[in-house]
Design an enzyme around this catalytic site. Structure first.
Site, PDB file in Angstrom:
ATOM      1  N   CYS A 288       0.828  -1.197  -0.110  1.00 46.11           N
ATOM      2  CA  CYS A 288      -0.077   0.039  -0.027  1.00 46.11           C
ATOM      3  C   CYS A 288       0.817   1.119  -0.074  1.00 46.11           C
ATOM      4  O   CYS A 288       0.407   2.322  -0.463  1.00 46.11           O
ATOM      5  CB  CYS A 288      -1.000   0.128   0.946  1.00 46.11           C
ATOM      6  N   GLU A 388      -4.410   4.135  -8.076  1.00 39.24           N
ATOM      7  CA  GLU A 388      -3.319   3.497  -7.223  1.00 39.24           C
ATOM      8  C   GLU A 388      -3.565   2.172  -8.254  1.00 39.24           C
ATOM      9  O   GLU A 388      -4.552   1.335  -8.399  1.00 39.24           O
ATOM     10  CB  GLU A 388      -3.858   2.936  -5.974  1.00 39.24           C
TER      11      GLU A 388
HETATM   12  P1  NAD Z   1     -10.387  -5.164  -1.530  1.00 41.33           P
HETATM   13  O1  NAD Z   1     -10.711  -3.978  -1.163  1.00 41.33           O
HETATM   14  O2  NAD Z   1     -10.741  -5.739  -2.588  1.00 41.33           O
HETATM   15  O3  NAD Z   1     -10.532  -6.135  -0.293  1.00 41.33           O
HETATM   16  C1  NAD Z   1     -10.097  -6.166   0.735  1.00 41.33           C
HETATM   17  C2  NAD Z   1     -10.987  -7.089   1.818  1.00 41.33           C
HETATM   18  O4  NAD Z   1     -12.417  -6.727   1.746  1.00 41.33           O
HETATM   19  C3  NAD Z   1     -11.025  -8.628   1.312  1.00 41.33           C
HETATM   20  O5  NAD Z   1     -11.059  -9.402   2.522  1.00 41.33           O
HETATM   21  C4  NAD Z   1     -12.350  -8.653   0.659  1.00 41.33           C
HETATM   22  O6  NAD Z   1     -13.045  -9.982   0.805  1.00 41.33           O
HETATM   23  C5  NAD Z   1     -13.182  -7.734   1.519  1.00 41.33           C
HETATM   24  N1  NAD Z   1     -14.378  -7.156   1.100  1.00 41.33           N
HETATM   25  C6  NAD Z   1     -14.700  -6.865  -0.247  1.00 41.33           C
HETATM   26  N2  NAD Z   1     -15.953  -6.298  -0.537  1.00 41.33           N
HETATM   27  C7  NAD Z   1     -16.551  -6.317   0.857  1.00 41.33           C
HETATM   28  C8  NAD Z   1     -17.630  -5.954   1.318  1.00 41.33           C
HETATM   29  N3  NAD Z   1     -18.703  -5.471   0.709  1.00 41.33           N
HETATM   30  N4  NAD Z   1     -17.846  -6.086   2.673  1.00 41.33           N
HETATM   31  C9  NAD Z   1     -16.884  -6.593   3.580  1.00 41.33           C
HETATM   32  N5  NAD Z   1     -15.844  -7.155   3.070  1.00 41.33           N
HETATM   33  C10 NAD Z   1     -15.635  -6.662   1.523  1.00 41.33           C
HETATM   34  O7  NAD Z   1      -8.638  -5.033  -1.570  1.00 41.33           O
HETATM   35  P2  NAD Z   1      -7.618  -6.094  -1.816  1.00 41.33           P
HETATM   36  O8  NAD Z   1      -7.535  -6.125  -3.334  1.00 41.33           O
HETATM   37  O9  NAD Z   1      -7.772  -7.382  -1.089  1.00 41.33           O
HETATM   38  O10 NAD Z   1      -6.142  -5.365  -1.321  1.00 41.33           O
HETATM   39  C11 NAD Z   1      -5.461  -4.429  -1.890  1.00 41.33           C
HETATM   40  C12 NAD Z   1      -5.862  -2.973  -1.460  1.00 41.33           C
HETATM   41  O11 NAD Z   1      -5.295  -2.847   0.072  1.00 41.33           O
HETATM   42  C13 NAD Z   1      -4.960  -1.826  -1.906  1.00 41.33           C
HETATM   43  O12 NAD Z   1      -5.689  -0.632  -2.474  1.00 41.33           O
HETATM   44  C14 NAD Z   1      -4.002  -1.556  -0.869  1.00 41.33           C
HETATM   45  O13 NAD Z   1      -3.444  -0.270  -0.989  1.00 41.33           O
HETATM   46  C15 NAD Z   1      -4.926  -1.691   0.226  1.00 41.33           C
HETATM   47  N6  NAD Z   1      -3.831  -2.088   1.326  1.00 41.33           N
HETATM   48  C16 NAD Z   1      -3.790  -0.952   2.288  1.00 41.33           C
HETATM   49  C17 NAD Z   1      -3.053  -0.950   3.472  1.00 41.33           C
HETATM   50  C18 NAD Z   1      -2.671   0.275   4.429  1.00 41.33           C
HETATM   51  O14 NAD Z   1      -2.016  -0.125   5.570  1.00 41.33           O
HETATM   52  N7  NAD Z   1      -3.374   1.414   4.305  1.00 41.33           N
HETATM   53  C19 NAD Z   1      -2.243  -2.159   3.733  1.00 41.33           C
HETATM   54  C20 NAD Z   1      -2.249  -3.173   2.762  1.00 41.33           C
HETATM   55  C21 NAD Z   1      -3.251  -3.289   1.532  1.00 41.33           C
END
Ligand code: NAD
Length: 495
Positions: A288, A388
């Site tokens: 991230c 991003e």
């Molecule tokens: P994502 O938002 O697609 O999914 C994250 C999680 O949310 C997963 O467990 C997914 O199943 C869940 N999810 C999806 N829809 C949902 C809903 N409607 N209700 C509840 N849960 C739901 O993200 P990703 O593709 O897994 O991860 C990548 C993203 O994470 C990138 O944007 C990255 O920058 C971010 N990230 C941020 C940090 C930080 O510390 N700021 C750290 C790691 C990753």
């Protein structure tokens, strides 16, 4: 897991159970497409059961009444148990994510440090006395656990992101339901196994595996959840905050970043170059806080970017156990399609593709690989600069003055992290203070320590993880005002 019986990989109310409809998901390794395992796929009803268990365990009161020092001891034991099983944890993480084993091992060290940090501070700062201006009054602020916490985490650092939530929640005396990314469930299963074996009381920690819209959704909508802590993408984060607003639960969001890496001409050239590669391409850019926006001073721009491209072209891709590999795959075909489209749109908007932009050679074709990519000559309105991309893609912009560097670096809706490279400490500190991002590195990129807060300004989220604020997220302040000399107020005199 047996081939015939439904796998029992949900942990609800102290028991390992199958999904209520017998649903399963096949997990594959993105480096070669090989099946890793079949795990349970929870329904929304399973998540509701887990929420009920966490609610009961919290409302019973014995967990929150457990001395904080004992909860801290449990966290220290978690770190010790993980240390004994480090290889098992690291291999599970590497297979689920496709990341190099050595990176997964580094993640496990960071996770153990996180458990140790929160273990040590669990009983610190239990509350404080405040001066109420009346010697007969004892006025104290105490901290209570928030209650039942829903935790939703992404696939890039599966257990690391979860440990930033689980450890402070346990330290604070909360109970929780944890839903990791459906793509990377195995270290979640392992950590719940550790907690189970260490005697975490039934219902205090629960694990549901499955898709966000089904297994995850109740964690933001259910009235019995007091707080939802989410790490993931901006679009999902906004959805979760919107749904959570209906029950006015506490919301903590750790979202994406579009992180500037500013290089002044007087920086140590070799260190800045090496770290620019590290900032953008470590873990295939699936970080991230990845330094995906290189903002380099115009007087060294051409030489710096030429060298960056030359070095990026030499990066060796490969699977978790390939000792020659320097970086791994993306998480899925779907994700690779998104990165491919992101680069295409960047080029269509005027960026120059200097290297990468393709999937790699035939030896990589079984995995979801994407070559390290440099997009040169980018402008502020290029979608590759605005969005991003979440892949191994560095965009290049340039500047001439310090003010221009700051304005360019702050020109983003995100605000997670950034770096400044210069040998002038005055410039370094002025720029650091002017950047609207939650973590700033001076002459470095990526290190963090659990003692220091992590989190985003602007659309990168709200709340903080790690540090003392990371514990406060899981506590509510309560004011107790005690009058030791009760007396009539006389506001409404007896008539
Ligand atoms: P994502 O938002 O697609 O999914 C994250 C999680 O949310 C997963 O467990 C997914 O199943 C869940 N999810 C999806 N829809 C949902 C809903 N409607 N209700 C509840 N849960 C739901 O993200 P990703 O593709 O897994 O991860 C990548 C993203 O994470 C990138 O944007 C990255 O920058 C971010 N990230 C941020 C940090 C930080 O510390 N700021 C750290 C790691 C990753």
């Amino acid at each position: 897991m047996s081939d015939t019986a439904a796998p029992q990989s949900l942990y609800i109310d102290g028991k390992w159970v199958a999904s209520s409809d017998g649903g399963t998901r096949t997990v594959t390794c993105p480096a070669d497409g090989e099946v890793v395992d079949v795990v349970s796929e929870a329904t929304a009803a399973d998540t509701e059961k887990a929420i009920a268990a966490a609610r009961r365990a919290f409302d019973e009161g014995s967990w929150s009444a457990t001395p904080a020092a004992e909860r801290g001891d449990l966290l220290l034991k978690v770190a010790d148990a993980m240390a004994e099983r480090k290889d098992e944890f690291a291999r599970a993480e590497a297979l689920d994510t496709g990341k190099r084993l050595v990176e997964a091992e580094g993640d496990m060290d960071d996770i153990m440090n996180c458990f140790r940090f929160f273990g040590k501070i669990a009983d610190q700062h239990p509350g404080r006395l405040v001066d109420a201006g009346n010697p007969a009054v004892i006025s104290q602020v105490v901290y209570e656990p928030v209650g039942v916490c829903g935790m939703i985490t992404p696939w890039n650092f599966p257990l690391l992101q979860a440990s930033w939530k689980i450890a402070p929640a346990i330290a604070a005396g909360c109970t929780f339901v944890f839903k990791p990314s459906e793509l990377t469930p195995h270290t979640a299963i392992l950590i719940m196994d550790v907690l189970d074996k260490l005697g975490l009381p039934a219902g205090v920690g629960n694990l549901v595996l499955g898709a966000g819209a089904e297994a995850g959704a109740p964690l933001s909508s259910h009235p019995d959840v007091d707080m939802v802590s989410f790490t993931g993408g901006l679009v999902t984060g906004k959805k979760i905050a919107e749904v959570a607003s209906h029950t006015v639960k506490k919301v903590a969001l750790e979202l994406g970043g579009k992180n500037p890496n500013i290089v002044f001409a007087d920086a140590d050239f070799d260190a800045a170059l090496d770290n620019a590669l590290n900032a953008g391409f470590l873990d295939s850019g699936l970080v991230c806080s990845a330094g995906t926006r290189l903002i380099v001073q115009d007087t060294i721009r051409d030489r710096f970017v030429d060298e960056l491209v030359r070095r990026a072209e030499g990066i060796v891709l490969g699977g978790p156990f390939d000792e020659k590999a320097e970086s791994g795959p993306l998480i899925s075909e779907e994700h690779r399609a998104k990165v491919t489209d992101y680069v295409k749109r960047g080029v269509e908007a005027g960026a120059t593709l200097r290297c990468g932009g393709d999937w790699g050679g035939p030896e990589l074709e079984k995995g979801c690989f994407y070559r390290p990519t440099v997009l040169d000559n980018c402008t502020l309105d290029n979608p590759a600069v605005i969005e991003e991309g979440f892949g191994p893609v560095i965009t290049v912009e340039s500047f001439s003055t310090e003010a221009e560097a700051v304005a360019t670096a702050n020109h983003t809706e995100y605000g997670l992290a950034g770096a400044v490279w210069t040998s002038d400490r005055g410039v370094a500190h002025r720029v650091s203070r002017a950047l609207r991002h939650g973590t700033i590195w001076i002459n470095d990129y990526h290190p963090y320590v659990p003692q220091a807060e992590w989190g985003g300004f602007k659309a990168s989220g709200n709340g903080r993880e790690l540090g003392h604020a990371g514990l406060e997220e899981y506590r509510e302040a309560k004011h107790i005002y005690e009058n030791t000399e009760p007396a009539v107020t006389g506001w409404f005199p007896e008539k």
